[in-house]
Structure formats: C-alpha cells, structure tokens
Enzyme design. Structure first.
Site, short mmCIF file in Angstrom:
data_model
loop_
_atom_site.label_atom_id
_atom_site.label_comp_id
_atom_site.label_asym_id
_atom_site.label_seq_id
_atom_site.Cartn_x
_atom_site.Cartn_y
_atom_site.Cartn_z
CB SER A 8 -2.64 -0.35 -8.30
OG SER A 8 -2.11 0.87 -7.81
CG HIS A 33 -2.25 -2.76 -4.67
ND1 HIS A 33 -1.64 -3.69 -3.85
CD2 HIS A 33 -1.26 -1.89 -5.03
CE1 HIS A 33 -0.36 -3.41 -3.73
NE2 HIS A 33 -0.09 -2.31 -4.43
CG ASP A 35 0.34 1.32 -4.82
OD1 ASP A 35 0.99 0.41 -4.29
OD2 ASP A 35 -0.22 1.20 -5.93
CG MET A 37 4.01 5.71 -3.13
SD MET A 37 4.42 6.02 -4.85
CE MET A 37 3.66 4.58 -5.62
CG HIS A 72 2.66 -1.65 -1.75
ND1 HIS A 72 2.99 -1.59 -3.09
CD2 HIS A 72 3.83 -1.78 -1.08
CE1 HIS A 72 4.31 -1.67 -3.21
NE2 HIS A 72 4.84 -1.78 -2.02
CG MET A 74 5.94 1.50 -1.57
SD MET A 74 5.34 1.83 -3.24
CE MET A 74 3.56 1.83 -2.95
CG MET A 143 8.02 -4.24 -5.08
SD MET A 143 6.30 -3.73 -5.24
CE MET A 143 6.41 -2.52 -6.56
N GLY A 150 3.38 4.26 -11.17
CA GLY A 150 2.64 3.33 -12.01
C GLY A 150 3.16 3.41 -13.44
N GLY A 151 2.73 2.46 -14.26
CA GLY A 151 3.02 2.53 -15.68
C GLY A 151 4.42 2.15 -16.10
CG ASP A 185 2.62 -3.62 -7.01
OD1 ASP A 185 2.20 -3.12 -8.07
OD2 ASP A 185 2.65 -3.01 -5.93
N GLY A 186 3.55 -4.47 -10.46
CA GLY A 186 4.32 -3.65 -11.37
C GLY A 186 4.39 -4.19 -12.78
N GLY A 187 3.81 -3.46 -13.72
CA GLY A 187 3.89 -3.84 -15.12
C GLY A 187 3.09 -5.08 -15.49
C1 DX5 Z 1 4.37 0.98 -7.79
C2 DX5 Z 1 3.09 0.56 -7.08
C3 DX5 Z 1 2.18 -0.22 -7.94
C4 DX5 Z 1 1.65 0.52 -9.14
C5 DX5 Z 1 1.55 -0.48 -10.24
O1 DX5 Z 1 5.24 1.52 -6.87
O2 DX5 Z 1 3.41 -0.24 -5.95
O3 DX5 Z 1 1.12 -0.80 -7.18
O4 DX5 Z 1 0.41 1.11 -8.96
O5 DX5 Z 1 1.22 0.18 -11.41
P1 DX5 Z 1 1.27 -0.54 -12.82
O6 DX5 Z 1 0.33 -1.72 -12.76
O7 DX5 Z 1 0.82 0.53 -13.75
O8 DX5 Z 1 2.69 -0.97 -13.04
ZN ZN Z 2 1.74 -1.37 -4.97
#
Ligand code: DX5
Ligand code: ZN
Length: 232
Positions: A8, A33, A35, A37, A72, A74, A143, A150-151, A185-187
C-alpha cells in the site's frame, strides 16, 4: 494457490512516489494498492485520479510487463469517481457497500469501465452484502483494521471472516468456475501473514510493514517465505 503481495503506497514517501512504486515492484510486488480517502467516508484525505495517472507509467516490471493498480476507494459517493480512476489506469476498483446507494449498479459500472470490481468489508460490516451480487464481484476485500490510517493493529476477528468469505468463494467457483480474489487489508506483517493465508486470503495488502523497512526486497521475501509455510 497463488499468493499476491500488494504494497500500500499510503506508507510510501510521497515526495518520490514513482521511485517508491518502482522499488517495491523490483522487490517483488504483485499489485500496487492505492488508498483513496475523502475525509468524509473515512477521517483522512489522500490521493485521487491525478496521482493514479502519475503512478501508472511506474507500475511495471523492468521487462515492461504491467503491475495492476488496485484502487481501494474509501469515498462516498462512489459512482462519480469510478470512470476517472478507470481512465487514470486503475485495474481493480473496490468500494465499501455503505458508500453506495446502489451496490449492484456500482459493481456493474466498474466492469463497464473495464476494471475488475471489488467489495470491501469493514470489521463490523456483514458479508451478507454478497448474497445477491457474487456474480458481479471479482474481489472481496476484508478489512482487518478500521479504514483511514496505516500502521494499525490487525483485528483478530478478521480471520474467521476471511474463512467465511472463502467458503462463499469456493461455492461460487463450484457454480461458475470464475475466479474471485480474497484480499486482506490492515496490520498485515511478516509475523502474521501465514495465519492470515491459512484463513483463506490469497492477496495481502501491507503498507507500513513494507515501506517502514529500509530493505523492501528482504521484507517481501520474508513474507513469501512465511506464505510458503502456509501452503503445506
Ligand atoms: C487503511 C488502508 C490500508 C493501509 C494499510 O485504511 O486501507 O491499505 O494502507 O496499512 P498497514 O499495512 O500499515 O496496516
Ligand atoms: Zn487499503
């Protein structure tokens, strides 16, 4: 079983995005990927079609073969922006069911624009949104954090949800023979990627786990090593 790793770029260095995309591809990324937002559907603001268009020429291997851009969304509403992303080089466009008043129509719109269509499920969003649209879905994105940043830490209940989504995919494949990707996606990190694969995921988004390390090749290779363990 094909496993795909999708860095991402949310966690990339935005002052040199083209180089960052090239670097993760050289390190073995299968998808990019992307993102998006809107500070409305999620409490953060990122990048749009213009940046997608700027990234597009960088989203290829040294031999010139294309690496798909996995957008993606959002954002709410969704439909207005879909053609713009298709024109800007998106290959896959995913959206959240809560962000569209007409989910079936949005899925069709994405395909009409020449992209693969994905539906994204927040941690509390039920998979029942898939009940009547499986034939229009090319990708299911689970998700494993609440979207926006992120993070964040992986939410363990995503594992059971992945397994449930995998069952639905297996039933659809038996019926139609059509491939549907199961993305998470996420963590996602080297430490948990094998367990996530065992739950059924085949496509792994990782932002901070890859861009937060100096050596992208070492990180992606370590993830592949873990995925190989999950295969047996
Ligand atoms: C969160 C995003 C993710 C994000 C994931 O809303 O959709 O794609 O970048 O980041 P990590 O891998 O750091 O959780
Ligand atoms: Zn994403």
């Amino acid at each position: 079983m094909t496993f795909r790793i999708a860095p991402s770029i949310l966690s990339a260095d935005f002052s040199q995005l083209g180089e960052e995309v090239g670097a993760v591809i050289a390190a073995g990324a299968d998808l990019i990927h992307f993102d998006v937002m809107d500070n409305h559907f999620v409490p953060n603001l990122t990048i749009g079609p213009m940046v997608c268009e700027a990234v597009r020429p960088h989203s290829k291997r040294v031999d010139g073969s294309k690496i798909p851009i996995d957008v993606h969304l959002m954002v709410k509403p969704v439909d207005r922006i879909v053609p713009d992303f298709a024109k800007a080089g998106a290959d896959i466009i995913s959206f959240h069911p809560e962000a569209s008043d007409h989910i079936d129509r949005t899925l069709a719109l994405i395909r009409e624009n020449g992209c693969k269509a994905g539906l994204v499920f927040n941690p509390a969003t039920p998979l029942s949104y898939l009940d009547h649209v499986m034939d229009k879905v090319d990708l299911i994105l689970i998700m494993s954090v609440n979207p926006g940043f992120g993070g964040q830490k992986f939410i363990p209940s995503a594992l059971a949800k992945l397994a449930e989504a995998k069952k639905r995919i297996t039933a659809e494949v038996a019926k139609s023979g059509r491939e549907i990707w199961l993305e998470v996606d996420g963590g996602v990190k080297t430490e948990n990627i094998a367990d996530i694969a065992r739950a059924g995921a085949d496509t792994f988004v990782a932002g901070s786990a890859i861009f937060g390390q100096a050596d992208y090749l070492a990180t992606i290779s370590a993830m592949r090593g873990e995925l190989a363990k999950a295969r047996v």
